[in-house]
Design a protein around this motif. Structure first.
Motif, short mmCIF file in Angstrom:
data_model
loop_
_atom_site.label_atom_id
_atom_site.label_comp_id
_atom_site.label_asym_id
_atom_site.label_seq_id
_atom_site.Cartn_x
_atom_site.Cartn_y
_atom_site.Cartn_z
N VAL A 20 -118.46 20.81 -59.64
CA VAL A 20 -118.19 21.31 -58.28
C VAL A 20 -119.38 20.94 -57.53
CG1 VAL A 20 -118.96 23.68 -58.48
CG2 VAL A 20 -117.71 23.18 -56.69
N SER A 21 -119.28 20.17 -56.45
CA SER A 21 -120.50 19.87 -55.48
C SER A 21 -120.70 20.75 -54.40
CB SER A 21 -119.84 18.37 -54.82
OG SER A 21 -119.75 17.31 -55.78
N LEU A 22 -121.95 21.28 -54.46
CA LEU A 22 -122.24 22.15 -53.53
C LEU A 22 -122.86 21.59 -52.16
CD1 LEU A 22 -123.83 24.51 -55.89
CD2 LEU A 22 -121.74 24.62 -55.09
N LEU A 24 -111.44 17.75 -54.46
CA LEU A 24 -112.62 17.56 -54.08
C LEU A 24 -112.59 18.14 -52.84
CD1 LEU A 24 -113.25 13.66 -54.84
CD2 LEU A 24 -114.36 15.65 -55.48
N PRO A 25 -111.66 18.13 -52.00
CA PRO A 25 -111.50 18.81 -50.61
C PRO A 25 -112.00 20.42 -50.83
CG PRO A 25 -109.85 17.35 -50.67
CD PRO A 25 -110.31 17.55 -51.83
N ARG A 26 -111.68 20.84 -51.71
CA ARG A 26 -111.88 22.43 -52.13
C ARG A 26 -113.51 22.48 -52.36
NH1 ARG A 26 -109.23 27.04 -54.01
NH2 ARG A 26 -110.74 28.76 -53.64
N PHE A 27 -114.12 21.61 -52.61
CA PHE A 27 -115.49 21.97 -53.13
C PHE A 27 -116.35 22.34 -51.88
CE2 PHE A 27 -116.17 18.45 -56.68
CZ PHE A 27 -114.96 18.99 -57.31
N TYR A 86 -106.26 20.90 -47.62
CA TYR A 86 -106.14 20.38 -49.09
C TYR A 86 -105.23 20.82 -49.81
CZ TYR A 86 -107.99 24.90 -50.62
OH TYR A 86 -108.20 26.23 -51.03
N ALA A 87 -104.77 22.00 -49.66
CA ALA A 87 -103.85 22.67 -50.54
C ALA A 87 -102.43 22.02 -50.48
CB ALA A 87 -103.70 24.19 -50.17
#
Length: 210
Positions: free
Chosen positions: A17-19, A123-126, A153-154
């Motif tokens: 996960v990208s923070l 990715l958009p959830r990150f 995103y969902a």
């Protein structure tokens, strides 16, 4: 780091996960020279990995509700890792996709398999995108349609989420598929067959506290 494991130096202890936005500087002259010296071995290693994963996928396909990677006739893959999809309905296991995935990971790890999540959310959830943790003053998000991605995103990535919820990844950064012998791959097949042969007991793993 708190959870750093020297034996698994290239792997973390959570799904990818990208923070925030950052730089990824890789390699120096010494590393480049070493990598270049190994290139002559790459075709043979890649061919062996492709044969191993093809055999692995064929064996997993014999298990109800299990689907390994497929490669189109006019394509090739180096198979760094192997994503395996699980279909509880076809397997006759009454568990939600994520619960089935997580219980199967636990059971395979108990058999000695290297199994990772790698990524569990689109990715958009990150947090990087949901909280727009950039370089400041809105950049780089001010240059894209990030607001729409955050909001939708969902709906936009429902298929991606379904795939991630119902699949796991064999092998890892530390133990990639290309580095495995045919004997090791056959042991993975044996372990998966053992776990899947007892798949009706996977709900017991989910029910255990902790």
């Amino acid at each position: 780091a708190k959870h750093y494991d020297p034996a698994r130096a290239l792997d973390g202890h959570r799904a990818l996960v990208s923070l925030g936005v950052g730089s990824m500087f890789r390699g120096n002259e010494m590393m480049a020279a070493f990598a270049r010296s190994q290139l002559r071995r790459l075709p043979d290693k890649t061919a062996k990995a492709q044969a191993n994963v093809a055999r692995l996928s064929a064996a997993l396909a014999e298990l109800p509700g299990v689907l390994g990677p497929t490669v189109a006739a006019n394509r090739t893959s180096a198979h760094h890792k192997v994503r395996v999809r699980l279909d509880g309905a076809r397997a006759g296991v009454d568990l939600p996709p994520r619960a089935l995935r997580d219980a199967t990971i636990t059971a395979l790890r108990a058999e000695g398999c290297e199994v990772v999540m790698w990524q569990s959310e689109p990715l958009p959830r990150f947090p990087l995108f949901q909280e727009m943790r950039g370089f400041g003053k809105g950049f780089p998000f001010s240059a894209s349609d990030t607001a729409r991605l955050r909001a939708n995103y969902a709906a936009d990535y429902a298929v991606t989420q379904h795939l991630l919820d119902g699949s796991l990844v064999l092998f890892s950064q530390t133990c990639p598929a290309i580095a495995q012998s045919a004997e090791t791959v056959d042991l993975y097949v044996e372990a998966f067959r053992k776990v899947w042969g007892e798949r009706k007991r996977l709900p017991e793993i989910v029910a255990k506290p902790g």
